[in-house]
Design a protein around this motif. Structure first.
Motif, PDB file in Angstrom:
ATOM      1  N   LEU A 122       0.057  -1.177  11.915  1.00 50.71           N
ATOM      2  CA  LEU A 122       0.447  -2.188  10.937  1.00 50.71           C
ATOM      3  C   LEU A 122       1.824  -1.846  10.361  1.00 50.71           C
ATOM      4  N   PRO A 123       2.660  -2.829  10.154  1.00 51.63           N
ATOM      5  CA  PRO A 123       3.965  -2.551   9.539  1.00 51.63           C
ATOM      6  C   PRO A 123       3.801  -2.197   8.065  1.00 51.63           C
ATOM      7  N   ASP A 124       4.747  -1.413   7.575  1.00 55.96           N
ATOM      8  CA  ASP A 124       4.740  -1.091   6.153  1.00 55.96           C
ATOM      9  C   ASP A 124       5.070  -2.345   5.341  1.00 55.96           C
ATOM     10  N   CYS A 125       4.389  -2.484   4.217  1.00 57.91           N
ATOM     11  CA  CYS A 125       4.657  -3.631   3.350  1.00 57.91           C
ATOM     12  C   CYS A 125       6.036  -3.467   2.699  1.00 57.91           C
ATOM     13  N   ARG A 126       6.832  -4.496   2.766  1.00 53.20           N
ATOM     14  CA  ARG A 126       8.131  -4.478   2.107  1.00 53.20           C
ATOM     15  C   ARG A 126       7.926  -4.608   0.591  1.00 53.20           C
TER      16      ARG A 126
ATOM     17  N   ASP B 217      -0.004  -9.472   7.751  1.00 51.88           N
ATOM     18  CA  ASP B 217      -0.692  -8.273   7.275  1.00 51.88           C
ATOM     19  C   ASP B 217       0.274  -7.090   7.288  1.00 51.88           C
ATOM     20  N   CYS B 218       0.036  -6.151   6.383  1.00 53.77           N
ATOM     21  CA  CYS B 218       0.849  -4.942   6.330  1.00 53.77           C
ATOM     22  C   CYS B 218       0.046  -3.836   5.678  1.00 53.77           C
ATOM     23  N   LYS B 219       0.584  -2.632   5.667  1.00 56.37           N
ATOM     24  CA  LYS B 219      -0.101  -1.518   5.016  1.00 56.37           C
ATOM     25  C   LYS B 219       0.788  -0.999   3.889  1.00 56.37           C
TER      26      LYS B 219
ATOM     27  N   SER C  94       3.256 -12.119   1.338  1.00 54.29           N
ATOM     28  CA  SER C  94       3.881 -12.534   2.596  1.00 54.29           C
ATOM     29  C   SER C  94       2.860 -13.234   3.492  1.00 54.29           C
TER      30      SER C  94
ATOM     31  N   ASN D 204      -0.434  -9.022  -1.555  1.00 53.69           N
ATOM     32  CA  ASN D 204       0.501  -9.318  -0.469  1.00 53.69           C
ATOM     33  C   ASN D 204       0.876 -10.793  -0.536  1.00 53.69           C
TER      34      ASN D 204
ATOM     35  N   TRP E 165      -3.043   5.041   2.427  1.00 51.02           N
ATOM     36  CA  TRP E 165      -2.567   3.797   3.037  1.00 51.02           C
ATOM     37  C   TRP E 165      -3.714   2.795   3.132  1.00 51.02           C
TER      38      TRP E 165
ATOM     39  N   LYS F 273      -4.714  -1.357   4.236  1.00 55.37           N
ATOM     40  CA  LYS F 273      -4.344  -2.634   4.845  1.00 55.37           C
ATOM     41  C   LYS F 273      -4.412  -3.715   3.771  1.00 55.37           C
TER      42      LYS F 273
END
Length: 278
Positions: A144-148, A181-183, A178, A176, A220, A222
């Motif tokens: 999963l991409p890192d949350c901005r 999904d992100c972590k 956005s 979130n 971390w 999700k």
């Protein structure tokens, strides 16, 4: 006959005549009264349509038709509903604390180890408490991409007052905003929680999640798109010191405290609470 016309006595004749007139009037009134009482036809008459010696029976009232509908057995306006709790809806739990720290890395979203003898323990939660899906703890190496920072809104929440026997609970909330999904790292070093004494100086720190965390201090999670994850930290009121130094003895005294949450790229979030006296 002469005595009737001319009264004889020591008083003037006019007095005797007055006495006679009064006596005659009284006799006439008595005669009229006796005639009104005893003569027929002069007494009180009965109504023309009433029969003597009888009385008309009272008329009975016939009740109208009764309502055959069912009785109302429930009070109006209410319905029984049960709400979800803030801390029991979580789907994942973090690791146990050290002597003064916070939670360490969690290897599994369903793992719930018992907290150690440290100052706090935490749980990842979501769903009913914040209107999102349940939080799932993932490893740092997750695909999963890192949350901005701009995509995640961070906030903090706690009760207003805690009784003498209650354990304060701090909720770190990540939403979130956005479309993907992100972590996010909600660990004690990345999302730092700090408790300060509101009655003292600004630097009168009582406890901080980054003082002595276990392991790497990363947690971390999700965070699904458009959803919210809550990490709940239980604080047992003990003090902490940087670098895992020996903290002062005793627990936080009753009073008003300020809770702050700070993460990289996020504005400082604050909430206050009170530790009540006995």
């Amino acid at each position: 006959m002469g005595s009737l016309r001319k009264p004889v006595g020591p008083l003037p004749s006019s007095i005797y005549w007055r006495r006679r007139v009064v006596a005659a009037i009284l006799v006439a009134l008595l005669a009229v009264l006796l005639a009104w009482v005893f003569l027929p036809g002069t007494g009180k008459k009965s109504p023309p349509d009433a029969k003597p010696g009888t009385s008309e029976p009272a008329r009975s009232i016939t009740p109208g038709p009764s309502d055959s509908g069912p009785a109302i057995s429930q009070q109006p306006g209410g319905r029984h509903e049960s709400g979800g709790g803030d801390d029991s809806t979580g789907a994942a739990s973090g690791g146990s604390d050290g002597s003064n720290g916070d939670a360490g890395d969690g290897a599994d979203a369903t793992t719930s180890p018992s907290p150690g003898a440290g100052a706090s323990s935490d749980t990842a939660a979501g769903g009913a408490a914040a209107g999102g899906t349940a939080g799932v703890q993932v490893p740092a190496s997750s695909a999963l991409p890192d949350c901005r920072p701009a995509a995640v809104q961070l906030s903090v929440r706690t009760k207003v007052t805690y009784g003498p026997e209650e354990t304060p609970k701090f909720e770190l909330i990540a939403k979130n905003t956005s479309t993907g999904d992100c972590k996010a790292d909600l660990g004690p070093k990345a999302a730092v929680l700090t408790v300060t004494d509101a009655s003292g100086d600004d630097d009168d720190q009582v406890w901080s999640s980054k003082d002595c965390p276990t392991a790497s201090g990363s947690l971390w999670f999700k965070v699904p798109a458009g959803q919210t994850v809550i990490r709940t930290i239980d604080w047992n009121r003990t003090r902490s010191t940087p670098g895992c130094a020996t903290p002062p003895t005793g627990k936080a005294a009753p009073g008003t405290y300020l809770l702050e949450a700070k993460a990289p790229g996020e504005p400082l979030q604050r909430a206050s609470f009170v530790l009540a006296k006995d």
